[in-house]
Motif scaffolding. Structure first.
Motif, PDB file in Angstrom:
ATOM      1  N   ASP A  67       0.831  -1.209   0.000  1.00 35.14           N
ATOM      2  CA  ASP A  67       0.000   0.000   0.000  1.00 35.14           C
ATOM      3  C   ASP A  67       0.865   1.258   0.000  1.00 35.14           C
ATOM      4  OD1 ASP A  67      -2.288  -1.510  -0.003  1.00 35.14           O
ATOM      5  OD2 ASP A  67      -2.631  -1.370   2.158  1.00 35.14           O
ATOM      6  N   ASN A  70       2.142   1.970  -3.394  1.00 31.79           N
ATOM      7  CA  ASN A  70       1.102   2.262  -4.384  1.00 31.79           C
ATOM      8  C   ASN A  70       1.047   3.776  -4.603  1.00 31.79           C
ATOM      9  OD1 ASN A  70      -1.283   2.722  -5.809  1.00 31.79           O
ATOM     10  ND2 ASN A  70      -2.377   1.064  -4.786  1.00 31.79           N
ATOM     11  N   PRO A  71       1.299   4.243  -5.826  1.00 33.87           N
ATOM     12  CA  PRO A  71       1.317   5.698  -6.088  1.00 33.87           C
ATOM     13  C   PRO A  71       0.013   6.404  -5.736  1.00 33.87           C
ATOM     14  CG  PRO A  71       2.210   4.465  -7.951  1.00 33.87           C
ATOM     15  CD  PRO A  71       1.606   3.460  -7.031  1.00 33.87           C
ATOM     16  N   SER A  72      -1.099   5.680  -5.712  1.00 33.75           N
ATOM     17  CA  SER A  72      -2.386   6.320  -5.431  1.00 33.75           C
ATOM     18  C   SER A  72      -2.639   6.520  -3.938  1.00 33.75           C
ATOM     19  CB  SER A  72      -3.524   5.485  -6.027  1.00 33.75           C
ATOM     20  OG  SER A  72      -3.618   4.228  -5.387  1.00 33.75           O
ATOM     21  N   THR A  73      -1.773   5.958  -3.087  1.00 33.22           N
ATOM     22  CA  THR A  73      -1.942   6.129  -1.635  1.00 33.22           C
ATOM     23  C   THR A  73      -1.500   7.527  -1.230  1.00 33.22           C
ATOM     24  OG1 THR A  73      -1.512   3.768  -1.256  1.00 33.22           O
ATOM     25  CG2 THR A  73      -1.324   5.246   0.646  1.00 33.22           C
ATOM     26  N   PRO A  74      -2.367   8.320  -0.581  1.00 38.37           N
ATOM     27  CA  PRO A  74      -1.987   9.675  -0.162  1.00 38.37           C
ATOM     28  C   PRO A  74      -0.780   9.656   0.784  1.00 38.37           C
ATOM     29  CG  PRO A  74      -4.352   9.336   0.065  1.00 38.37           C
ATOM     30  CD  PRO A  74      -3.756   8.000  -0.230  1.00 38.37           C
ATOM     31  N   ARG A  78       0.414   7.141   3.820  1.00 37.64           N
ATOM     32  CA  ARG A  78       1.672   6.377   3.773  1.00 37.64           C
ATOM     33  C   ARG A  78       2.435   6.525   5.086  1.00 37.64           C
ATOM     34  NH1 ARG A  78       2.189   8.320  -1.653  1.00 37.64           N
ATOM     35  NH2 ARG A  78       3.734   9.850  -0.989  1.00 37.64           N
TER      36      ARG A  78
END
Length: 279
Positions: A67, A70-74, A78
């Motif tokens: 997670d 994952n580039p889409s995780t703010p 993170r």
């Protein structure tokens, strides 16, 4: 009139995934059960149960890393996730089955976690949760030689103190962790820096400890306690007495917030061979 939709899974609902703190609670109990047991067969069963729980934690830790990557995780998520990863791996390492701890797997887990956490902290230096997690890994002996660790565990079972060599390496580990504990405290206080040597009075002069102050004060108190103990075992006198006194003083302040801390204060007196004062 509306009607409730039928739930075909009512009789066999999917079990909710267990939270890491619940799994760790079971692991701690199993570890205690292991050392109380006098049956080899029972100990084998306990270790198998421990391994199953460890596998669950490893899967959760791996999912967290996925997670985080994952580039889409703010970014804010993170940071929180990496803090969870640090906490899980730190506690997992010190609650392994005995056969794995004595084989040095504890150190392998710590080394891998340190690599990930330190890399992350370099990229995001203002994340206090990561600094605190790195401190805890060193506080629990990350970097100490595996062979010396195995020997120390065997001596512990025989109620003997660790060797001087182990104690010296543990002092080194605590000193490495010190910088990250200071960073964690500084970030919590909103300061550029904090020194356990020079700014101790900021910890000790607290009149009424807040909920925010308690965690980092407890970490500092435990750091003073543990380094003082291993300095004593290693015969390193410089700063040892001062660290002991700071540990005692801070634990006394922590007791005002949480009386359960009293057991750790009693342990300091025992470790240092100091007669407990009359209350």
């Amino acid at each position: 009139m509306s009607f409730e939709q039928p739930n075909f899974n009512k009789e066999n609902p999917e079990p909710k995934p267990r939270q890491p703190h619940e799994i760790l609670q079971d692991l701690r109990k199993l570890q205690g059960d292991y050392f109380k047991s006098e049956s080899d067969e029972n100990r084998m069963v306990i270790e198998q149960n421990q391994r199953e729980l460890i596998q669950q934690l490893e899967a959760q830790a791996q999912k967290i890393i996925e997670d985080v990557n994952n580039p889409s995780t703010p970014e804010s998520d993170r940071n929180e996730l990496m803090g969870q990863y640090g906490s899980i791996t730190d506690q997992m390492a010190i609650n392994l089955p005995w056969s794995e701890m004595s084989a040095g797997r504890e150190r392998d887990i710590q080394t891998e976690a340190l690599q990930k956490l330190q890399t992350y902290l370099e990229k995001y230096p203002q994340t206090k949760e990561i600094a605190q997690s790195i401190f805890m890994l060193f506080h629990h002996g990350a970097g100490v030689d595996k062979n010396l660790t195995t020997e120390a565990y065997q001596r512990m079972l025989q109620k003997q103190p660790p060797t001087e060599g182990f104690a010296r390496q543990y002092v080194d580990a605590e000193n490495k962790g010190k910088a990250f504990l200071e960073k964690y405290i500084a970030l919590t206080l909103g300061k550029e820096q904090f020194s356990l040597d020079d700014d101790y009075q900021e910890l000790s002069r607290t009149e009424q400890m807040s909920d925010e102050q308690f965690p980092y004060t407890l970490d500092a108190a435990n750091w003073y306690r543990r380094i003082a103990y291993y300095q004593k075992v290693a015969g390193l006198n410089e700063g040892q007495e001062a660290n002991t006194q700071k540990a005692i003083e801070l634990h006394k302040k922590l007791i005002e917030k949480d009386p359960n801390v009293g057991q750790f204060l009693d342990a300091i007196y025992q470790e240092q061979g100091i007669e407990k004062p009359n209350q």
